[in-house]
Design an enzyme around this catalytic site. Structure first.
Site, PDB file in Angstrom:
ATOM      1  N   TYR A 182       6.788 -12.721  10.170  1.00 54.94           N
ATOM      2  CA  TYR A 182       5.995 -11.595   9.691  1.00 54.94           C
ATOM      3  C   TYR A 182       4.980 -11.239  10.766  1.00 54.94           C
ATOM      4  O   TYR A 182       4.281 -12.111  11.270  1.00 54.94           O
ATOM      5  CB  TYR A 182       5.277 -12.078   8.435  1.00 54.94           C
ATOM      6  CG  TYR A 182       4.788 -10.998   7.517  1.00 54.94           C
ATOM      7  CD1 TYR A 182       5.548 -10.585   6.436  1.00 54.94           C
ATOM      8  CD2 TYR A 182       3.534 -10.426   7.714  1.00 54.94           C
ATOM      9  CE1 TYR A 182       5.083  -9.612   5.570  1.00 54.94           C
ATOM     10  CE2 TYR A 182       3.069  -9.449   6.852  1.00 54.94           C
ATOM     11  CZ  TYR A 182       3.844  -9.048   5.789  1.00 54.94           C
ATOM     12  OH  TYR A 182       3.387  -8.090   4.931  1.00 54.94           O
TER      13      TYR A 182
ATOM     14  N   SER B  77       6.401   0.208  -2.148  1.00 49.76           N
ATOM     15  CA  SER B  77       7.383   0.233  -1.067  1.00 49.76           C
ATOM     16  C   SER B  77       6.704   0.383   0.292  1.00 49.76           C
ATOM     17  O   SER B  77       5.773   1.163   0.449  1.00 49.76           O
ATOM     18  CB  SER B  77       8.346   1.410  -1.286  1.00 49.76           C
ATOM     19  OG  SER B  77       9.044   1.672  -0.087  1.00 49.76           O
TER      20      SER B  77
HETATM   21  C1  FAD Z   1       0.450  -5.398   0.000  1.00 48.54           C
HETATM   22  C2  FAD Z   1       1.912  -5.539  -0.120  1.00 48.54           C
HETATM   23  C3  FAD Z   1       2.485  -6.801  -0.114  1.00 48.54           C
HETATM   24  C4  FAD Z   1       3.858  -6.952  -0.239  1.00 48.54           C
HETATM   25  N1  FAD Z   1       4.394  -8.208  -0.242  1.00 48.54           N
HETATM   26  C5  FAD Z   1       5.713  -8.378  -0.445  1.00 48.54           C
HETATM   27  C6  FAD Z   1       6.284  -9.678  -0.539  1.00 48.54           C
HETATM   28  O1  FAD Z   1       5.606 -10.683  -0.443  1.00 48.54           O
HETATM   29  N2  FAD Z   1       7.616  -9.792  -0.729  1.00 48.54           N
HETATM   30  C7  FAD Z   1       8.410  -8.695  -0.866  1.00 48.54           C
HETATM   31  O2  FAD Z   1       9.602  -8.851  -1.063  1.00 48.54           O
HETATM   32  N3  FAD Z   1       7.894  -7.448  -0.781  1.00 48.54           N
HETATM   33  C8  FAD Z   1       6.580  -7.252  -0.569  1.00 48.54           C
HETATM   34  N4  FAD Z   1       6.072  -5.991  -0.495  1.00 48.54           N
HETATM   35  C9  FAD Z   1       6.966  -4.817  -0.609  1.00 48.54           C
HETATM   36  C10 FAD Z   1       7.152  -4.297  -2.044  1.00 48.54           C
HETATM   37  O3  FAD Z   1       6.117  -4.771  -2.828  1.00 48.54           O
HETATM   38  C11 FAD Z   1       8.486  -4.734  -2.573  1.00 48.54           C
HETATM   39  O4  FAD Z   1       9.482  -4.016  -1.909  1.00 48.54           O
HETATM   40  C12 FAD Z   1       8.642  -4.537  -4.068  1.00 48.54           C
HETATM   41  O5  FAD Z   1       9.820  -5.156  -4.458  1.00 48.54           O
HETATM   42  C13 FAD Z   1       8.668  -3.113  -4.476  1.00 48.54           C
HETATM   43  O6  FAD Z   1       8.480  -3.051  -5.863  1.00 48.54           O
HETATM   44  P1  FAD Z   1       7.913  -1.757  -6.577  1.00 48.54           P
HETATM   45  O7  FAD Z   1       8.013  -2.001  -8.016  1.00 48.54           O
HETATM   46  O8  FAD Z   1       6.598  -1.437  -6.056  1.00 48.54           O
HETATM   47  O9  FAD Z   1       8.973  -0.688  -6.125  1.00 48.54           O
HETATM   48  P2  FAD Z   1       8.710   0.763  -5.588  1.00 48.54           P
HETATM   49  O10 FAD Z   1       7.910   0.711  -4.387  1.00 48.54           O
HETATM   50  O11 FAD Z   1       8.267   1.630  -6.666  1.00 48.54           O
HETATM   51  O12 FAD Z   1      10.196   1.167  -5.215  1.00 48.54           O
HETATM   52  C14 FAD Z   1      10.890   0.535  -4.205  1.00 48.54           C
HETATM   53  C15 FAD Z   1      12.312   1.078  -4.152  1.00 48.54           C
HETATM   54  O13 FAD Z   1      13.041   0.670  -5.275  1.00 48.54           O
HETATM   55  C16 FAD Z   1      13.445   1.762  -6.080  1.00 48.54           C
HETATM   56  N5  FAD Z   1      13.214   1.361  -7.457  1.00 48.54           N
HETATM   57  C17 FAD Z   1      12.052   0.927  -7.997  1.00 48.54           C
HETATM   58  N6  FAD Z   1      12.249   0.593  -9.281  1.00 48.54           N
HETATM   59  C18 FAD Z   1      13.552   0.824  -9.569  1.00 48.54           C
HETATM   60  C19 FAD Z   1      14.359   0.672 -10.727  1.00 48.54           C
HETATM   61  N7  FAD Z   1      13.863   0.210 -11.858  1.00 48.54           N
HETATM   62  N8  FAD Z   1      15.642   1.009 -10.652  1.00 48.54           N
HETATM   63  C20 FAD Z   1      16.168   1.474  -9.488  1.00 48.54           C
HETATM   64  N9  FAD Z   1      15.455   1.636  -8.376  1.00 48.54           N
HETATM   65  C21 FAD Z   1      14.164   1.298  -8.409  1.00 48.54           C
HETATM   66  C22 FAD Z   1      12.642   2.918  -5.591  1.00 48.54           C
HETATM   67  O14 FAD Z   1      13.342   4.129  -5.716  1.00 48.54           O
HETATM   68  C23 FAD Z   1      12.376   2.590  -4.179  1.00 48.54           C
HETATM   69  O15 FAD Z   1      13.431   3.000  -3.390  1.00 48.54           O
HETATM   70  C24 FAD Z   1       4.689  -5.809  -0.358  1.00 48.54           C
HETATM   71  C25 FAD Z   1       4.118  -4.546  -0.363  1.00 48.54           C
HETATM   72  C26 FAD Z   1       2.732  -4.389  -0.246  1.00 48.54           C
HETATM   73  C27 FAD Z   1       2.148  -3.035  -0.264  1.00 48.54           C
END
Ligand code: FAD
Lengths: 562, 657
Positions: free
Chosen positions: A475, A137
């Site tokens: 972006y 996140s």
């Molecule tokens: C280097 C980098 C690149 C990125 N590039 C992109 C990109 O190209 N496109 C994009 O959309 N995003 C991008 N992101 C942001 C991030 O990766 C996204 O928001 C992604 O969807 C988050 O997934 P996660 O599994 O890491 O969730 P987390 O970071 O673990 O959680 C995100 C949120 O969702 C909730 N959550 C997680 N899993 C669940 C579940 N199973 N049920 C209910 N709630 C849940 C958490 O409570 C939190 O609020 C990037 C981030 C980084 C660090």
């Protein structure tokens, strides 16, 4: 227990290998452009030295977990790793500070049934649950609210990482929500499929995370964003499981609750299983690149491509600073870049009419599909480009462009050693406002930087990353050297917040795909209006009357609970 | 403060005189805003970009559809409009005409004081931010002088939004064009082509930063030396590129240009009496040669503190409000328009603050007061000096600084010399019994119905009034407050009266309507501190009725004129009238009144005052605009008149005319 914990190590060293060649050039670039200086380094503390607040204990809850055989931990390092995402602020806290509040407990459900039991127990014992997937996140989504008096339990989805089935007849795949993107993709590839969803964080982010944040993938032009890919979802709430009885391509049955689950950011329940569309692996994948004399031409090219709907799987436009940065990191030493510049101005001046080294911008693209389809796409695209003074720059440059953006995301740690603070943020904006927004936001960042006393140059750059019928996603990267600043974190936050204000004043949105979390809450009010907020509050209240899912994202939970 | 000013005439001489001055090499900055290339567009390029802009093309399509003509025809019309409007700035020609202009202004003025540093600082600003000059407008010297000053300080010369009447002479028009003036029609109406072209033309200068833009917020030269109500429409056009995010910021520079004596002084006086306006023709200007023999005293040019629009509007107008509108369909709501208006008043206030109160303007007020006191309208030197000193002291006690250049006596002596064309002291100025007399200026009796005699008295009286007017920006508030004091004593009632009078006299004394509450509080405070009034609980006690009365008489005549206008309108039947009919009827009525009661001064014949009165009645519902004329609403007029009688005795004291 060893396995899930490792997965949450902050993505650094692993990434450096992937982009090894770029690595050796980032340092000189930092020195030249952001005042990086080997004699002025600010190494962070060891992770083990980061202070972790003592855990609050809710013994009856722990007893209950133990009674039903759920695995949990309250080890400080387990709790710390799940206290943060990947924002600049998070990194600063890890390196130089400490978190006020971290989870008191981590649990690892292995099934939807486990999740249901945990949620029930949390309700029974008044314990807060914060779901976590990959922890990528970038909006303080998984962070614990500092003033939460109840025990906070991080619900880690890491063990729910199985593919449930692949449906070849309907081209669908059902998987558990904790599955990491790259694992899912690899498994599908092995069967001859792809899910087509490719966020830059794919190595770490999870299927459930994508749904809960409304993620967007690089190749959405061909495959769609997560909301286009999602066909079915199971959602465990404090009131029970939400699940549709059928798994159909479209349905007209009143307002669609999928739209409530998408983007719920862990505030209403836990996504446990997801069915998404899959696609046969494309026959051909080809990169491409184009160069335009300036950003105006680049954007007008994008506009026409969008109007004709002939965008390839991915299409990105990087501004001059990013283009120059990419080029200088690529070449072995700076002098070659200088040579390149001069040869460019000599050789190409006649044919590259009007190209100036400090104005030109680059477009990178990815084509996917059958061979003749890709050929056709490529031809059409380059033809349009020609009308906007675009010049084809070759496949290698295209591939490199994607690698670079991929790499940059993970290079922050290194830059931080040199005192460089940096962050990216994004927005979506109608076509007629794209140029104004890009220009004004960058101008504001430059001005704010100067106002706050930033001395060693700034990274201040943008790219147009997605095209839509009626607009684009933009972006931004911004970074600066904290050398000589009293309170760099404050400077950083002031600039970031002013930049968001400017984005909104220029017609951009609060977020295209990063979501709200806690970082962007201040702008939700004006974005959707008070009635929409109260509707969201009412839904939240209905699904989670005791506010168990109290990560406090998006809006403040309604205070009165009957 | 004064040390910041340099005498431009001395500067020119230092540079080797006008000829050398225009020839010296200079470097003018260009504007390259962040993320935009510095354009180096020629006037022709600018014209083409306007004609090919989306806005103009869209207007052409609309126009063609509405009028059933071809798009090509619409475009042809656009080109005509554009060619009439556009400037044709060329530096080499600026040098040539600059020579003539410099020669003239250095001849006719004794001193041209300029806070040049402030202007020079704008060079840096302009390098990355569009600049807009908003000067006061009293004479066409205004923009010539401003351009020459820019030239001197190596600030890029502005494109000037000038009124069409300068185009009456083809030659002068072309000269001004080449110095950067472009010409705007006074009444645009709903000519969609014109609007589109004009808007685009002004805005493209700002967005591309071709050159600074200069525009007169009062719309036209004020003939009375008082500020005119700000023109909101043009202001809105100027601010739009910022509000729409086309540019990051722009800087507005208010400029006050204060003249001892305006070149068109006499011209205006005739014009205000309803003579057909002498066209500004070439021969007229050549005749102006005689002007070269005269002296017009000192000019003081003050460049105000630059106002960043981003900082200024940033807190009041949220740009985010507009973003749901596509760029091409841009509209502003009432709320935002109100802020734009407030900004207009902010500029006027800046102008006010930069305009000092001269001894001479106070002297003119005392002459006017004494003239209306005396049966035969003669003023004695002794009375005059006494009243002038008293007024200056009174103002000082109200913390209004009268700018005394040397001493009051020396200032007056100088002024009488300067203005000897319309006013003289018969005999020794030191003899208290000497008479101050207004010169009877020539009039061409054939062109008017009013008797020559009356008119020739009125002309110099109007000039005198205009001089007095130059301090009305600070005197109107205490005067109107004094009027209110004379009719009410409870603080609430007083405030109500004050606010009512303020609105009724808005056309005469421009002020920010939204600021009137603060204004009231401030004036109560300063009157109290000056010992003119005393507040006791809910009521206000007048301590010095004498001064209150004197102050009140500075604005009272305007109320009288309003009530005369009402009388005139009530006598009309059928109940329809045009503004010019009403004006001449009122003039006749005022002449009758003057015959009977010498305190009614002939300066009230000024068409400007009468038109303002008419407009005020229109705004108050006493009139209603129809296609060709106005219909009269006797009931509303009657009510309004009743309210007026609280403040002003009916004309001719008791007699019904
Ligand atoms: C280097 C980098 C690149 C990125 N590039 C992109 C990109 O190209 N496109 C994009 O959309 N995003 C991008 N992101 C942001 C991030 O990766 C996204 O928001 C992604 O969807 C988050 O997934 P996660 O599994 O890491 O969730 P987390 O970071 O673990 O959680 C995100 C949120 O969702 C909730 N959550 C997680 N899993 C669940 C579940 N199973 N049920 C209910 N709630 C849940 C958490 O409570 C939190 O609020 C990037 C981030 C980084 C660090």
């Amino acid at each position: 227990m060893a396995n899930p914990i490792q997965q949450h190590n902050v993505p650094t060293s692993y990434r450096y290998e992937i982009c090894g060649s770029t690595m050796s050039h980032i340092r000189p670039w930092l020195e030249k452009n952001l005042g990086g200086d080997v004699n002025w380094k600010v190494p962070g503390q060891n992770r083990a030295d980061c202070k972790v607040p003592t855990a609050l204990v809710n013994q009856p809850f722990i007893d209950a977990l133990r009674a039903v055989g759920l695995s949990y931990s309250n080890a400080p390092d387990h709790r710390l790793v799940r206290a943060h995402g990947q924002t600049m602020h998070d990194m600063m806290m890890l390196r130089y500070g400490s978190f006020k509040r971290v989870p008191d407990l981590v649990v690892w459900p292995r099934s939807e049934h486990d999740v249901t039991r945990i949620v029930d127990l949390a309700n029974a014992h008044d314990v807060v649950i914060i779901p976590i997937g990959g922890g990528t996140s970038v909006s303080h989504g998984v962070e614990c609210p500092a003033d939460e008096p109840r025990v906070i339990c991080s619900l880690d989805m890491a063990l729910m990482d199985k593919i449930v089935w692949i449906d070849r007849a309907n081209l669908l795949c059902r998987a558990e929500a904790g599955i990491v993107g790259s694992v899912l993709e690899k498994a599908l590839n092995d069967e001859g499929y792809t899910c087509g969803h490719e966020p830059d964080s794919i190595e770490f982010s999870t299927l459930g995370g994508w749904v809960s944040t409304r993620a967007s993938g690089m190749k959405k032009n061909k495959y769609g964003n997560i909301e286009d890919l999602l066909v079915h979802v199971n959602f465990v709430t404090s009131r029970g499981l939400i699940q549709k009885q059928c798994q159909v391509p479209r349905i007209s049955c009143g307002p669609d609750l999928h739209q409530v689950i998408l983007g719920s950011e862990g505030t209403m329940g836990v996504i446990t299983e997801v069915t998404i569309k899959i696609f046969p692996l494309p026959e051909v994948k080809r990169y491409g690149s184009l160069v335009f004399p300036d950003i105006d031409h680049g954007v007008s090219f994008f506009r026409e491509v969008a109007a004709k709907r002939c965008q390839p799987a991915s299409l990105r436009l990087v501004d001059n600073q990013q283009f120059v940065m990419g080029q200088s990191m690529k070449l072995d030493d700076q002098s070659i870049w200088e040579k390149f510049k001069s040869s460019l101005s000599k050789v190409y001046l006649t044919s590259w009419k009007g190209f100036k080294i400090d104005e030109m911008v680059a477009v990178t693209c990815v084509f996917e599909g059958a061979a003749d389809e890709v050929d056709f796409q490529e031809r059409t695209l380059y033809e349009i480009a020609g009308r906007h003074k675009g010049i084809v720059g070759g496949e290698a440059n295209g591939r490199y462009g994607y690698r670079l953006t991929f790499a940059i995301a993970y290079l922050r740690d290194l830059a931080m050693d040199f005192g460089v603070l940096g962050e990216s943020f994004e927005t979506s904006v109608p076509w007629d406002k794209v140029l104004n927004l890009c220009r004004n936001v960058k101008n504001l960042i430059a001005k704010e930087g100067a106002k706050h006393g930033v001395q060693f140059g700034m990274l201040n750059s943008c790219r147009v990353t997605q095209v839509y019928d009626s607009g684009a996603a933009v972006y931004f990267y911004f970074g600066f050297n904290s050398r000589g600043l009293k309170d760099p974190m404050h400077v950083y936050e002031a600039i970031e917040s002013a930049a968001r204000d400017e984005i909104i004043a220029c017609g951009g949105s609060i977020s295209h795909h990063h979501g709200i979390g806690k970082l962007r809450k201040a702008w939700v009010d004006t974005t959707v209006g008070p009635i929409a907020i109260s509707v969201m509050g009412a839904i939240k209240n209905e699904l989670d009357p005791k506010n168990i899912f109290a990560n406090n994202n998006i809006i403040d939970a309604p205070s009165s609970k009957l | 403060m004064d040390t910041d000013y340099v005498d431009f005439i001395k500067e020119i001489n230092k540079q080797g005189g006008p000829f050398q001055f225009v020839r010296n090499a200079r470097e003018f900055p260009t504007c390259s805003q962040f993320g935009r290339k510095a354009t180096n567009r020629s006037p022709k390029d600018i014209i083409e970009s306007v004609l090919n802009s989306d806005k103009v093309m869209e207007a052409v399509r609309q126009y063609a559809a509405q009028n059933n003509v071809s798009v090509a025809e619409g475009q042809k019309q656009c080109r005509n409009i554009m060619e009439q409007m556009a400037h044709d700035f060329t530096l080499s020609n600026v040098r040539i005409f600059g020579y003539i202009i410099t020669k003239v202004i250095t001849t006719v003025f004794d001193e041209i004081l300029v806070n040049a540093k402030q202007l020079r600082a704008l060079r840096e600003t302009f390098k990355d931010t569009p600049v807009i000059f908003i000067p006061t407008h009293r004479t066409y010297i205004d923009f010539l002088l401003l351009s020459v000053l820019c030239f001197d300080q190596e600030m890029t010369l502005p494109a000037i939004a000038a009124a069409m009447d300068f185009m009456n002479s083809k030659m002068i028009g072309e000269i001004l064009r080449q110095c950067g003036a472009f010409f705007i029609r006074r009444a645009v109406g709903d000519d969609i082509l014109y609007w589109a072209i004009f808007t685009e033309y002004v805005q493209t200068h700002i967005v591309e930063g071709d050159r600074p833009v200069e525009f007169f917020i009062e719309g036209t030269r004020s003939r009375t030396n008082k500020s005119l109500p700000p023109k909101y429409g043009l202001l809105q056009i100027l601010l739009e590129p910022y509000l729409r995010g086309n540019i990051y910021d722009m800087v507005v520079v208010p400029v006050a240009m204060n003249y001892d004596k305006i070149l068109e002084e006499q011209l205006y006086a005739y014009e205000l009496l309803g003579f057909p306006k002498p066209k500004e023709s070439t021969s007229g200007l050549l005749k102006a040669r005689s002007i070269l023999d005269k002296s017009f005293g000192r000019v003081q040019v003050t460049f105000g503190k630059p106002i960043s629009i981003r900082e200024h509007l940033g807190v009041s107008i949220k740009r985010a409000t507009f973003v749901c509108q596509p760029d091409s369909q841009w509209k502003m709501s009432e709320v935002e328009k109100r802020h734009i208006r407030a900004f207009g008043h902010h500029i006027i206030k800046n102008h006010y603050e930069m305009s000092s109160v001269s001894v001479w303007s106070i002297a003119c007020s005392s002459i006017i007061l004494l003239t209306s006191d005396a049966k035969d309208n003669t003023v004695k030197c002794g009375d005059f000096l006494k009243l002038t000193h008293n007024l200056i002291d009174l103002l000082r006690s109200l913390e209004i600084q009268v700018h005394i250049r040397k001493t009051v006596a020396q200032d007056l002596e100088r002024a009488f010399k300067l203005h000897s064309d319309f006013i003289t002291i018969e005999g020794d100025a030191k003899d208290p019994n000497s008479i101050i007399r207004l010169t009877e200026l020539k009039v061409d009796g054939k062109k008017t119905k009013i008797s020559k005699d009356i008119l020739s008295q009125a002309v110099s009286l109007i000039i005198l009034t205009n001089h007095a007017n130059s301090s009305m920006h600070v005197l109107s508030t205490p005067s109107i407050f004094s009027l209110a004091l004379l009719s009410s004593s409870s603080i609430d009632k007083l405030k109500e009266c004050y606010k009512w009078l303020r609105t009724v006299l808005y056309s005469e004394f421009v002020h920010d309507p939204l600021d009137v509450d603060n204004e009231f509080d401030r004036i109560v405070q300063s009157f109290t501190l000056a010992g003119l009034i005393e507040s006791k609980e809910e009521s206000v006690i007048v301590k010095d009725i004498n001064y209150i009365e004197i102050l009140s008489r500075l604005t009272k005549p305007y109320l009288l004129i309003l009530s005369v206008m009402i009388d005139v309108l009530m006598d009309v039947s059928p109940l329809h009238i045009t503004m010019s009919e009403a004006t001449s009827l009122a003039q006749n009525r005022l002449i009758q009144l003057h015959d009977r009661d010498s305190s009614v001064l002939l300066s009230s014949l000024s068409a400007d005052i009468l038109k303002n009165a008419f407009t005020t009645l229109d705004q108050r519902g006493g009139l209603q605009k129809l296609a060709r004329n106005y219909s009269i609403h006797p009931e509303q007029l009657n009510n309004f008149k009743k309210q007026l009688t609280t403040y002003v005795e009916l004309p001719g004291r008791s007699s019904k005319i």
